[in-house]
Design a protein around this motif. Structure first.
Motif, PDB file in Angstrom:
ATOM      1  N   VAL A   1       0.857  -2.965   4.783  1.00 15.85           N
ATOM      2  CA  VAL A   1       0.846  -1.575   5.248  1.00 15.85           C
ATOM      3  C   VAL A   1       2.056  -1.267   6.127  1.00 15.85           C
ATOM      4  CG1 VAL A   1      -1.655  -1.324   5.095  1.00 15.85           C
ATOM      5  CG2 VAL A   1      -0.626  -2.149   7.235  1.00 15.85           C
ATOM      6  N   GLY A   2       2.872  -2.292   6.406  1.00 16.41           N
ATOM      7  CA  GLY A   2       4.055  -2.059   7.224  1.00 16.41           C
ATOM      8  C   GLY A   2       4.930  -3.293   7.311  1.00 16.41           C
ATOM      9  N   VAL A   3       6.124  -3.102   7.871  1.00 20.33           N
ATOM     10  CA  VAL A   3       7.060  -4.194   8.137  1.00 20.33           C
ATOM     11  C   VAL A   3       7.240  -4.283   9.645  1.00 20.33           C
ATOM     12  CG1 VAL A   3       9.365  -5.137   7.730  1.00 20.33           C
ATOM     13  CG2 VAL A   3       8.261  -3.717   5.975  1.00 20.33           C
ATOM     14  N   ASN A   4       6.830  -5.404  10.236  1.00 26.63           N
ATOM     15  CA  ASN A   4       6.948  -5.577  11.687  1.00 26.63           C
ATOM     16  C   ASN A   4       8.411  -5.471  12.095  1.00 26.63           C
ATOM     17  OD1 ASN A   4       4.139  -6.192  11.803  1.00 26.63           O
ATOM     18  ND2 ASN A   4       4.608  -8.277  11.173  1.00 26.63           N
ATOM     19  N   THR A   5       8.711  -4.574  13.047  1.00 25.00           N
ATOM     20  CA  THR A   5      10.111  -4.252  13.310  1.00 25.00           C
ATOM     21  C   THR A   5      10.538  -4.491  14.746  1.00 25.00           C
ATOM     22  OG1 THR A   5      10.074  -2.611  11.522  1.00 25.00           O
ATOM     23  CG2 THR A   5      11.869  -2.447  13.124  1.00 25.00           C
ATOM     24  N   PHE A   6       9.787  -3.974  15.732  1.00 22.35           N
ATOM     25  CA  PHE A   6      10.224  -4.177  17.115  1.00 22.35           C
ATOM     26  C   PHE A   6       9.041  -4.054  18.075  1.00 22.35           C
ATOM     27  CE2 PHE A   6      10.472   0.384  16.512  1.00 22.35           C
ATOM     28  CZ  PHE A   6      10.128   0.942  17.737  1.00 22.35           C
ATOM     29  N   ILE A   7       9.298  -4.463  19.321  1.00 23.75           N
ATOM     30  CA  ILE A   7       8.307  -4.365  20.392  1.00 23.75           C
ATOM     31  C   ILE A   7       8.954  -3.729  21.609  1.00 23.75           C
ATOM     32  CG2 ILE A   7       6.973  -6.380  19.632  1.00 23.75           C
ATOM     33  CD1 ILE A   7       8.434  -7.996  21.816  1.00 23.75           C
ATOM     34  N   PHE A   8       8.120  -3.271  22.539  1.00 25.34           N
ATOM     35  CA  PHE A   8       8.600  -2.872  23.849  1.00 25.34           C
ATOM     36  C   PHE A   8       8.497  -4.088  24.757  1.00 25.34           C
ATOM     37  CE2 PHE A   8       7.874   2.025  23.917  1.00 25.34           C
ATOM     38  CZ  PHE A   8       8.956   2.165  23.068  1.00 25.34           C
ATOM     39  N   ARG A   9       9.630  -4.617  25.173  1.00 30.40           N
ATOM     40  CA  ARG A   9       9.622  -5.855  25.949  1.00 30.40           C
ATOM     41  C   ARG A   9       8.914  -5.693  27.296  1.00 30.40           C
ATOM     42  NH1 ARG A   9      12.478  -9.895  23.844  1.00 30.40           N
ATOM     43  NH2 ARG A   9      14.014  -9.433  22.214  1.00 30.40           N
ATOM     44  N   ASP A  10       8.998  -4.521  27.886  1.00 28.62           N
ATOM     45  CA  ASP A  10       8.378  -4.307  29.188  1.00 28.62           C
ATOM     46  C   ASP A  10       6.934  -3.822  29.079  1.00 28.62           C
ATOM     47  OD1 ASP A  10      10.723  -5.034  30.472  1.00 28.62           O
ATOM     48  OD2 ASP A  10      11.510  -2.983  30.438  1.00 28.62           O
ATOM     49  N   GLY A  11       6.464  -3.674  27.848  1.00 33.02           N
ATOM     50  CA  GLY A  11       5.086  -3.236  27.651  1.00 33.02           C
ATOM     51  C   GLY A  11       4.216  -4.382  27.190  1.00 33.02           C
TER      52      GLY A  11
ATOM     53  N   SER B  95       0.831  -1.206   0.000  1.00 33.91           N
ATOM     54  CA  SER B  95       0.000   0.000   0.000  1.00 33.91           C
ATOM     55  C   SER B  95       0.862   1.252   0.000  1.00 33.91           C
ATOM     56  CB  SER B  95      -0.906  -0.001   1.238  1.00 33.91           C
ATOM     57  OG  SER B  95      -1.604   1.219   1.350  1.00 33.91           O
ATOM     58  N   ASN B  96       0.369   2.294  -0.675  1.00 31.29           N
ATOM     59  CA  ASN B  96       1.053   3.580  -0.667  1.00 31.29           C
ATOM     60  C   ASN B  96       0.228   4.624   0.070  1.00 31.29           C
ATOM     61  OD1 ASN B  96       3.494   4.844  -1.395  1.00 31.29           O
ATOM     62  ND2 ASN B  96       2.529   5.905  -3.102  1.00 31.29           N
ATOM     63  N   GLU B  97      -0.642   4.148   0.945  1.00 30.91           N
ATOM     64  CA  GLU B  97      -1.479   5.038   1.750  1.00 30.91           C
ATOM     65  C   GLU B  97      -1.177   4.841   3.235  1.00 30.91           C
ATOM     66  OE1 GLU B  97      -5.556   4.437   0.864  1.00 30.91           O
ATOM     67  OE2 GLU B  97      -5.358   4.900  -1.275  1.00 30.91           O
ATOM     68  N   LYS B  98      -1.286   5.907   3.999  1.00 32.34           N
ATOM     69  CA  LYS B  98      -1.068   5.823   5.432  1.00 32.34           C
ATOM     70  C   LYS B  98      -2.252   5.135   6.103  1.00 32.34           C
ATOM     71  CE  LYS B  98       1.873   9.927   5.880  1.00 32.34           C
ATOM     72  NZ  LYS B  98       2.036  11.250   6.553  1.00 32.34           N
ATOM     73  N   VAL B  99      -1.979   4.414   7.183  1.00 32.90           N
ATOM     74  CA  VAL B  99      -3.045   3.771   7.942  1.00 32.90           C
ATOM     75  C   VAL B  99      -3.665   4.778   8.903  1.00 32.90           C
ATOM     76  CG1 VAL B  99      -1.999   1.495   7.799  1.00 32.90           C
ATOM     77  CG2 VAL B  99      -1.419   2.988   9.709  1.00 32.90           C
ATOM     78  N   ASN B 100      -4.819   4.433   9.429  1.00 29.01           N
ATOM     79  CA  ASN B 100      -5.513   5.280  10.393  1.00 29.01           C
ATOM     80  C   ASN B 100      -5.655   4.559  11.728  1.00 29.01           C
ATOM     81  OD1 ASN B 100      -6.141   7.430   8.479  1.00 29.01           O
ATOM     82  ND2 ASN B 100      -7.599   5.980   7.571  1.00 29.01           N
ATOM     83  N   ALA B 101      -5.644   5.317  12.808  1.00 26.76           N
ATOM     84  CA  ALA B 101      -5.852   4.739  14.128  1.00 26.76           C
ATOM     85  C   ALA B 101      -7.204   4.014  14.163  1.00 26.76           C
ATOM     86  CB  ALA B 101      -5.814   5.830  15.194  1.00 26.76           C
ATOM     87  N   GLY B 102      -7.209   2.821  14.739  1.00 25.37           N
ATOM     88  CA  GLY B 102      -8.422   2.025  14.812  1.00 25.37           C
ATOM     89  C   GLY B 102      -8.587   1.042  13.672  1.00 25.37           C
ATOM     90  N   GLU B 103      -7.758   1.167  12.633  1.00 23.00           N
ATOM     91  CA  GLU B 103      -7.849   0.265  11.486  1.00 23.00           C
ATOM     92  C   GLU B 103      -7.401  -1.146  11.890  1.00 23.00           C
ATOM     93  OE1 GLU B 103      -5.934   0.016   6.973  1.00 23.00           O
ATOM     94  OE2 GLU B 103      -6.000   1.936   8.051  1.00 23.00           O
ATOM     95  N   LYS B 104      -8.119  -2.162  11.411  1.00 23.85           N
ATOM     96  CA  LYS B 104      -7.767  -3.542  11.720  1.00 23.85           C
ATOM     97  C   LYS B 104      -6.561  -3.978  10.888  1.00 23.85           C
ATOM     98  CE  LYS B 104     -12.401  -5.111  13.054  1.00 23.85           C
ATOM     99  NZ  LYS B 104     -13.509  -6.065  12.752  1.00 23.85           N
ATOM    100  N   ILE B 105      -5.657  -4.683  11.558  1.00 25.45           N
ATOM    101  CA  ILE B 105      -4.451  -5.152  10.874  1.00 25.45           C
ATOM    102  C   ILE B 105      -4.126  -6.582  11.329  1.00 25.45           C
ATOM    103  CG2 ILE B 105      -3.299  -2.987  10.264  1.00 25.45           C
ATOM    104  CD1 ILE B 105      -2.501  -4.832  13.516  1.00 25.45           C
ATOM    105  N   ILE B 106      -3.246  -7.245  10.562  1.00 33.59           N
ATOM    106  CA  ILE B 106      -2.787  -8.591  10.883  1.00 33.59           C
ATOM    107  C   ILE B 106      -1.271  -8.622  10.730  1.00 33.59           C
ATOM    108  CG2 ILE B 106      -2.879 -11.053  10.279  1.00 33.59           C
ATOM    109  CD1 ILE B 106      -5.618 -10.496   9.015  1.00 33.59           C
ATOM    110  N   ALA B 107      -0.604  -9.160  11.747  1.00 31.55           N
ATOM    111  CA  ALA B 107       0.850  -9.353  11.680  1.00 31.55           C
ATOM    112  C   ALA B 107       1.118 -10.819  11.368  1.00 31.55           C
ATOM    113  CB  ALA B 107       1.509  -8.958  12.997  1.00 31.55           C
ATOM    114  N   ILE B 108       1.901 -11.078  10.326  1.00 32.53           N
ATOM    115  CA  ILE B 108       2.202 -12.444   9.909  1.00 32.53           C
ATOM    116  C   ILE B 108       3.707 -12.685   9.968  1.00 32.53           C
ATOM    117  CG2 ILE B 108       1.957 -14.173   8.081  1.00 32.53           C
ATOM    118  CD1 ILE B 108      -0.359 -12.646   6.977  1.00 32.53           C
ATOM    119  N   GLY B 109       4.083 -13.851  10.452  1.00 32.25           N
ATOM    120  CA  GLY B 109       5.504 -14.181  10.504  1.00 32.25           C
ATOM    121  C   GLY B 109       5.736 -15.525  11.147  1.00 32.25           C
ATOM    122  N   HIS B 110       6.945 -15.694  11.665  1.00 35.64           N
ATOM    123  CA  HIS B 110       7.352 -16.956  12.292  1.00 35.64           C
ATOM    124  C   HIS B 110       7.864 -16.667  13.699  1.00 35.64           C
ATOM    125  CE1 HIS B 110       7.053 -19.018   8.415  1.00 35.64           C
ATOM    126  NE2 HIS B 110       7.663 -17.975   7.894  1.00 35.64           N
ATOM    127  N   PRO B 111       6.996 -16.303  14.635  1.00 36.05           N
ATOM    128  CA  PRO B 111       7.453 -15.924  15.980  1.00 36.05           C
ATOM    129  C   PRO B 111       7.965 -17.110  16.781  1.00 36.05           C
ATOM    130  CG  PRO B 111       5.067 -16.047  15.941  1.00 36.05           C
ATOM    131  CD  PRO B 111       5.535 -16.238  14.517  1.00 36.05           C
TER     132      PRO B 111
END
Length: 362
Positions: A151-161, A87-103
């Motif tokens: 809409v994005g590339v999953n990059t990092f988390i806050f470990r204490d959050g 996508s070349n559009e910005k996301v909006n707060a409240g928009e539903k998303i899915i993170a996919i990977g190999h956690p």
């Protein structure tokens, strides 16, 4: 949403380096695999695998320390049918998303959530803040919307959050892809963290960026070859001596996965308790013939020397445990060669004779 998630099974890759694992996704029309730089840091080539292809090596061709993005070259002869729309559009707060990977080493996992904040700046880079569960190993995987667009590339988390995940926006990714594609396609390039221009190793001037004069970190181009030490060195020597490709086998500095026919053998050195676990999950218990299967495994255990059968919940495992101080090439070669050979023989026999369901190793 199920159809959207299924459409990504051909696109998501799991990435392994001696330092750990992460995720990535194929951009077919560019001939690239997108991931995070921290996933492949220090590597010139990495191991990749997916739902529909076995492990193979892929070359690192681009690194971006500022945005934590890297590109891998899709291996020659690689054939996959999936297609991704970025996508070349910005996301909006409240928009539903899915993170996919190999956690955490798990294969192909999807977690759902919403955009908590569309722009959150860290180190002069804008990120998307999401509440979808993003765990170690998710890094580099895509964040997608309900239409199946990245809409994005999953990059990092806050470990204490809790539920605090961050993804680089697809708008930024598109800019990076465009800049690389226009002037550096298929070349080994990196982004200057000072002026953000792309450079190649040959364009550097005595180790300095030709655009701004900033001292450039040459490790972006010159990785240090991985040389295992201690127990890992001995284990890789054993694996090599019995004909296994250690580069493709590594899933960490102290862990190896090797496919042998229809069996998958996992070897892990626990550096805390100093035991080496060598296990082949052959399959799961059938609903019928359980007593006969148990009787067969007990009889085999009586005859087996270094190996033994065990049942872990529903999983039937053939394996052995070696104390690391007792590991040597001669005995290790004998034990592992037997494990590989018998695992590949046993799983088919037990499936045909007792109805054991074969383990899924793809």
């Amino acid at each position: 949403m199920e159809a959207v998630i299924d459409s990504y099974k051909d696109i998501i890759v799991q990435i392994h380096t001696p330092g750990g694992s992460g995720s990535g996704f194929i951009v077919k029309d560019k001939g690239l695999i997108v991931t995070n730089r921290h996933v492949i840091a220090g590597s010139e080539e990495v191991v990749i695998r997916g739902e529909n292809f076995k492990k193979t090596l892929a070359q690192v061709i681009y690194t971006d320390p500022l945005n934590d993005i890297a590109f891998l070259r899709v291996p020659d002869g690689f054939d996959e049918s999936g297609h991704v729309t970025i996508s070349n559009e910005k996301v909006n707060a409240g928009e539903k998303i899915i993170a996919i990977g190999h956690p955490l080493g798990l294969r192909f996992t999807a977690t759902q959530g919403i955009v908590s904040k569309s722009e959150r700046k860290f180190n002069n880079v804008d990120y998307i803040q999401v509440d979808a569960a993003i765990n170690p190993g998710n890094s580099g995987g895509p964040l997608i919307n309900e239409r199946g667009e990245v809409v994005g590339v999953n990059t990092f988390i806050f470990r204490d959050g809790e539920s605090l995940g961050f993804a680089l926006p697809s708008v930024t990714l598109n800019d990076i892809l465009r800049e690389y594609d226009e002037g550096y396609q298929n070349q080994r390039a990196s982004k200057c963290s000072s002026c953000t221009n792309l450079v190649t190793k040959d364009s550097l001037q005595d180790g300095y960026c030709p655009h701004c004069g900033n001292k450039f970190d040459l490790s972006e181009f010159d990785s240090t070859p991985y040389n295992p030490e201690g127990v890992s060195k001995t284990m890789e020597s054993i694996l090599t001596s019995i004909g296994k490709d250690v580069k493709l086998s590594r899933v960490g500095k102290s862990a190896w996965d090797i496919e042998e026919g229809s069996a998958l053998i996992k070897i892990t050195h626990n550096t805390q308790n100093r035991f080496i676990y060598c296990d082949a999950v052959l399959g799961s218990l059938p609903k019928q013939n359980i007593a006969n299967l148990y009787d067969y495994m007990l009889k085999e255990n009586y005859d087996l020397e270094a190996l033994s059968f065990s049942v872990n919940q529903q999983n039937i495992v053939l394996g052995t445990i070696i104390y690391d101080a007792d590991l040597n090439e001669e005995s290790g070669k004998e034990i592992l060669a037997e494990l590989f050979q018998k695992a590949d023989d046993y799983d088919n026999y037990m499936a045909d004779t007792f109805g054991m369901e074969l383990a899924e190793n793809a």
